[in-house]
Design a protein around this motif. Structure first.
Motif, PDB file in Angstrom:
ATOM      1  N   HIS A   5     -11.441 -27.175  38.574  1.00  0.00           N
ATOM      2  CA  HIS A   5     -11.532 -26.176  39.652  1.00  0.00           C
ATOM      3  C   HIS A   5     -10.711 -26.703  40.823  1.00  0.00           C
ATOM      4  CE1 HIS A   5     -13.672 -22.831  41.861  1.00  0.00           C
ATOM      5  NE2 HIS A   5     -13.181 -23.528  42.867  1.00  0.00           N
ATOM      6  N   CYS A   6      -9.448 -26.299  40.855  1.00  0.00           N
ATOM      7  CA  CYS A   6      -8.537 -26.807  41.873  1.00  0.00           C
ATOM      8  C   CYS A   6      -7.700 -25.641  42.388  1.00  0.00           C
ATOM      9  CB  CYS A   6      -7.625 -27.861  41.234  1.00  0.00           C
ATOM     10  SG  CYS A   6      -6.387 -28.507  42.362  1.00  0.00           S
ATOM     11  N   HIS A   7      -7.608 -25.516  43.724  1.00  0.00           N
ATOM     12  CA  HIS A   7      -6.791 -24.447  44.309  1.00  0.00           C
ATOM     13  C   HIS A   7      -5.368 -24.961  44.510  1.00  0.00           C
ATOM     14  CE1 HIS A   7     -10.273 -21.804  45.201  1.00  0.00           C
ATOM     15  NE2 HIS A   7     -10.911 -22.956  45.273  1.00  0.00           N
ATOM     16  N   ILE A  28      -5.664 -29.498  34.393  1.00  0.00           N
ATOM     17  CA  ILE A  28      -6.038 -28.724  35.587  1.00  0.00           C
ATOM     18  C   ILE A  28      -6.436 -27.292  35.231  1.00  0.00           C
ATOM     19  CG2 ILE A  28      -5.094 -27.695  37.711  1.00  0.00           C
ATOM     20  CD1 ILE A  28      -4.877 -30.458  38.347  1.00  0.00           C
ATOM     21  N   LEU A  29      -7.486 -26.798  35.880  1.00  0.00           N
ATOM     22  CA  LEU A  29      -7.686 -25.354  35.936  1.00  0.00           C
ATOM     23  C   LEU A  29      -7.337 -24.941  37.361  1.00  0.00           C
ATOM     24  CD1 LEU A  29      -8.559 -22.682  34.572  1.00  0.00           C
ATOM     25  CD2 LEU A  29     -10.773 -23.005  35.661  1.00  0.00           C
ATOM     26  N   SER A  30      -6.222 -24.238  37.475  1.00  0.00           N
ATOM     27  CA  SER A  30      -5.739 -23.788  38.772  1.00  0.00           C
ATOM     28  C   SER A  30      -6.381 -22.432  39.057  1.00  0.00           C
ATOM     29  CB  SER A  30      -4.213 -23.707  38.676  1.00  0.00           C
ATOM     30  OG  SER A  30      -3.662 -22.937  39.691  1.00  0.00           O
ATOM     31  N   VAL A  31      -7.375 -22.449  39.966  1.00  0.00           N
ATOM     32  CA  VAL A  31      -8.105 -21.207  40.235  1.00  0.00           C
ATOM     33  C   VAL A  31      -7.442 -20.415  41.357  1.00  0.00           C
ATOM     34  CG1 VAL A  31     -10.361 -21.972  39.385  1.00  0.00           C
ATOM     35  CG2 VAL A  31      -9.740 -22.423  41.759  1.00  0.00           C
ATOM     36  N   GLY A  32      -7.600 -19.101  41.308  1.00  0.00           N
ATOM     37  CA  GLY A  32      -6.987 -18.237  42.306  1.00  0.00           C
ATOM     38  C   GLY A  32      -8.044 -17.630  43.204  1.00  0.00           C
ATOM     39  N   THR A  33      -7.589 -16.999  44.289  1.00  0.00           N
ATOM     40  CA  THR A  33      -8.545 -16.363  45.184  1.00  0.00           C
ATOM     41  C   THR A  33      -8.378 -14.848  45.242  1.00  0.00           C
ATOM     42  OG1 THR A  33      -7.087 -17.005  46.982  1.00  0.00           O
ATOM     43  CG2 THR A  33      -9.041 -18.337  46.681  1.00  0.00           C
ATOM     44  N   THR A  34      -7.191 -14.342  44.891  1.00  0.00           N
ATOM     45  CA  THR A  34      -6.997 -12.880  44.887  1.00  0.00           C
ATOM     46  C   THR A  34      -6.133 -12.476  43.689  1.00  0.00           C
ATOM     47  OG1 THR A  34      -4.933 -12.983  46.174  1.00  0.00           O
ATOM     48  CG2 THR A  34      -6.984 -12.722  47.424  1.00  0.00           C
ATOM     49  N   PRO A  35      -6.380 -11.284  43.155  1.00  0.00           N
ATOM     50  CA  PRO A  35      -5.538 -10.816  42.056  1.00  0.00           C
ATOM     51  C   PRO A  35      -4.059 -10.759  42.440  1.00  0.00           C
ATOM     52  CG  PRO A  35      -7.522  -9.489  42.191  1.00  0.00           C
ATOM     53  CD  PRO A  35      -7.519 -10.384  43.398  1.00  0.00           C
ATOM     54  N   GLY A  40       2.125 -15.443  41.257  1.00  0.00           N
ATOM     55  CA  GLY A  40       2.702 -16.611  41.930  1.00  0.00           C
ATOM     56  C   GLY A  40       2.046 -17.901  41.471  1.00  0.00           C
ATOM     57  N   THR A  41       0.729 -17.870  41.323  1.00  0.00           N
ATOM     58  CA  THR A  41      -0.008 -19.057  40.873  1.00  0.00           C
ATOM     59  C   THR A  41       0.389 -19.414  39.450  1.00  0.00           C
ATOM     60  OG1 THR A  41      -1.823 -18.168  42.169  1.00  0.00           O
ATOM     61  CG2 THR A  41      -2.309 -20.092  40.850  1.00  0.00           C
ATOM     62  N   LEU A  42       0.583 -18.388  38.651  1.00  0.00           N
ATOM     63  CA  LEU A  42       1.004 -18.571  37.257  1.00  0.00           C
ATOM     64  C   LEU A  42       2.339 -19.325  37.191  1.00  0.00           C
ATOM     65  CD1 LEU A  42      -0.402 -17.583  34.693  1.00  0.00           C
ATOM     66  CD2 LEU A  42       0.963 -15.506  34.801  1.00  0.00           C
ATOM     67  N   ARG A  43       3.232 -18.994  38.118  1.00  0.00           N
ATOM     68  CA  ARG A  43       4.554 -19.637  38.127  1.00  0.00           C
ATOM     69  C   ARG A  43       4.465 -21.136  38.371  1.00  0.00           C
ATOM     70  NH1 ARG A  43       6.699 -14.923  40.183  1.00  0.00           N
ATOM     71  NH2 ARG A  43       6.172 -15.477  42.320  1.00  0.00           N
ATOM     72  N   ILE A  44       3.510 -21.551  39.210  1.00  0.00           N
ATOM     73  CA  ILE A  44       3.385 -22.980  39.541  1.00  0.00           C
ATOM     74  C   ILE A  44       3.118 -23.814  38.280  1.00  0.00           C
ATOM     75  CG2 ILE A  44       2.011 -24.689  40.821  1.00  0.00           C
ATOM     76  CD1 ILE A  44       1.268 -22.339  42.746  1.00  0.00           C
ATOM     77  N   GLY A  45       2.323 -23.252  37.372  1.00  0.00           N
ATOM     78  CA  GLY A  45       1.935 -24.033  36.202  1.00  0.00           C
ATOM     79  C   GLY A  45       2.729 -23.723  34.941  1.00  0.00           C
ATOM     80  N   LYS A  46       3.644 -22.789  35.080  1.00  0.00           N
ATOM     81  CA  LYS A  46       4.342 -22.243  33.912  1.00  0.00           C
ATOM     82  C   LYS A  46       4.967 -23.305  32.991  1.00  0.00           C
ATOM     83  CE  LYS A  46       8.102 -20.028  34.595  1.00  0.00           C
ATOM     84  NZ  LYS A  46       9.028 -19.195  35.336  1.00  0.00           N
ATOM     85  N   LYS A  47       5.581 -24.304  33.611  1.00  0.00           N
ATOM     86  CA  LYS A  47       6.306 -25.310  32.827  1.00  0.00           C
ATOM     87  C   LYS A  47       5.379 -26.330  32.193  1.00  0.00           C
ATOM     88  CE  LYS A  47       9.253 -26.732  35.960  1.00  0.00           C
ATOM     89  NZ  LYS A  47      10.235 -27.569  36.625  1.00  0.00           N
ATOM     90  N   GLN A  49       1.989 -27.644  30.231  1.00  0.00           N
ATOM     91  CA  GLN A  49       0.907 -27.310  29.309  1.00  0.00           C
ATOM     92  C   GLN A  49      -0.458 -27.727  29.850  1.00  0.00           C
ATOM     93  OE1 GLN A  49       1.758 -29.055  25.508  1.00  0.00           O
ATOM     94  NE2 GLN A  49       0.680 -27.379  24.474  1.00  0.00           N
ATOM     95  N   ASN A  50      -0.456 -28.721  30.719  1.00  0.00           N
ATOM     96  CA  ASN A  50      -1.742 -29.257  31.208  1.00  0.00           C
ATOM     97  C   ASN A  50      -2.314 -28.417  32.348  1.00  0.00           C
ATOM     98  OD1 ASN A  50       0.557 -30.284  32.657  1.00  0.00           O
ATOM     99  ND2 ASN A  50      -0.916 -31.435  33.891  1.00  0.00           N
ATOM    100  N   ILE A  51      -1.574 -27.387  32.780  1.00  0.00           N
ATOM    101  CA  ILE A  51      -2.078 -26.541  33.869  1.00  0.00           C
ATOM    102  C   ILE A  51      -2.419 -25.151  33.352  1.00  0.00           C
ATOM    103  CG2 ILE A  51      -1.522 -25.472  36.085  1.00  0.00           C
ATOM    104  CD1 ILE A  51       0.146 -27.992  36.661  1.00  0.00           C
ATOM    105  N   ARG A  52      -3.704 -24.822  33.476  1.00  0.00           N
ATOM    106  CA  ARG A  52      -4.170 -23.501  33.085  1.00  0.00           C
ATOM    107  C   ARG A  52      -4.370 -22.713  34.372  1.00  0.00           C
ATOM    108  NH1 ARG A  52      -5.730 -27.866  31.286  1.00  0.00           N
ATOM    109  NH2 ARG A  52      -6.292 -28.283  29.133  1.00  0.00           N
ATOM    110  N   THR A  53      -3.965 -21.459  34.348  1.00  0.00           N
ATOM    111  CA  THR A  53      -4.089 -20.662  35.568  1.00  0.00           C
ATOM    112  C   THR A  53      -5.148 -19.578  35.391  1.00  0.00           C
ATOM    113  OG1 THR A  53      -1.774 -21.074  36.053  1.00  0.00           O
ATOM    114  CG2 THR A  53      -2.825 -19.254  37.230  1.00  0.00           C
ATOM    115  N   ALA A  54      -6.076 -19.520  36.337  1.00  0.00           N
ATOM    116  CA  ALA A  54      -7.152 -18.542  36.262  1.00  0.00           C
ATOM    117  C   ALA A  54      -6.873 -17.364  37.193  1.00  0.00           C
ATOM    118  CB  ALA A  54      -8.483 -19.201  36.623  1.00  0.00           C
TER     119      ALA A  54
END
Ligand code: MN
Length: 244
Positions: A5-7, A28-35, A40-47, A49-54
């Motif tokens: 749970h990381c912003h 990492i689970l990269s959590v978001g605050t707004t739809p 944009g959040t998805l782009r941060i982790g795109k490259k 594999q260890n970053i999942r975007t919620a």
């Protein structure tokens, strides 16, 4: 190391943080605050594999962003993870209570309709109501109650409905937090930072900075640090098998 749970998007240089976490093998689970922030959040982790975007819809923004519910529904099919979502019963958020309930109920219903999701849930001063809704929407997936701060009785109830938990250095500083963690099933627990909101020594925790949480869990479980990390890793593996 696991930070479930990381912003990530709220740090000064999210891309650099993501790269460092990838290098260090931090999950990492990269959590978001707004739809609307999801893409944009998805782009941060795109490259990485260890970053999942919620896909998130934070209860503090429920009233203000009610108009984004349709956007949530639009993105949900492509999101394996949902969060941060939930309810906040603190006095300063009481005004938006009805909207919070509306948003969270909608989200759980939608998650059920797409076959279930892994959901990182906020339940500050709202544990009974969060548990009521999770119980009512059992097919919404697997809830991971983040920084759970309810009573021991509420914790038992959460365990009974199959919830998982993520705990961090800030929560484990207090005896109350440690007692709760000690009562959580070892095989349903993950670590988190809740950074950059959660602090350590007057500065925000960095993504993946969960070492002290791992040590405390080792103490609680009566094992060494390496054994605690191994168990946490196997928990993450088990959790991820729950949603395809
Ligand atoms: Mn959070």
């Amino acid at each position: 190391m696991i930070d479930f749970h990381c912003h990530l998007e709220l740090y000064k240089d999210p891309v650099a943080e993501a790269e460092r976490c990838a290098l260090e093998g931090i999950e990492i689970l990269s959590v978001g605050t707004t739809p609307s922030a999801f893409r944009g959040t998805l782009r941060i982790g795109k490259k990485h594999q260890n970053i999942r975007t919620a896909l998130g819809f934070h209860p503090h923004l429920a009233a203000q962003r009610m108009g984004e519910l349709a956007l949530f529904d639009e993105f949900l099919p492509e999101a394996r993870f949902v969060g941060e979502v939930g309810l906040d019963g603190a006095p300063e958020h009481r005004k938006s209570w009805n909207q919070q309930v509306k948003v969270f109920s909608h989200i759980l219903r939608q998650c059920a309709s797409v076959g279930g999701r892994l959901i990182s849930v906020h339940s500050r001063r709202a544990a009974p109501d969060v548990l009521d809704l999770l119980e009512r929407h059992r097919s919404s997936g697997t809830p991971v109650l983040h920084w759970f701060s309810g009573t021991q009785k509420e914790l038992s109830r959460a365990i009974g409905i199959g919830a998982w938990f993520s705990v961090g250095p800030a929560m484990l500083r207090s005896n109350r937090g440690r007692d709760l963690a000690a009562a959580m099933p070892q095989d349903r627990l993950l670590t988190e930072t809740d950074g950059p909101f959660a602090m350590i020594q007057n500065r925000p925790l960095a993504p993946g900075e969960v070492q002290t949480a791992c040590s405390v869990l080792g103490e609680i479980w009566g094992c060494d640090l390496e054994a605690a990390k191994t168990l946490l890793k196997s928990n993450l593996h088990d959790l991820e098998k729950k949603v395809v």
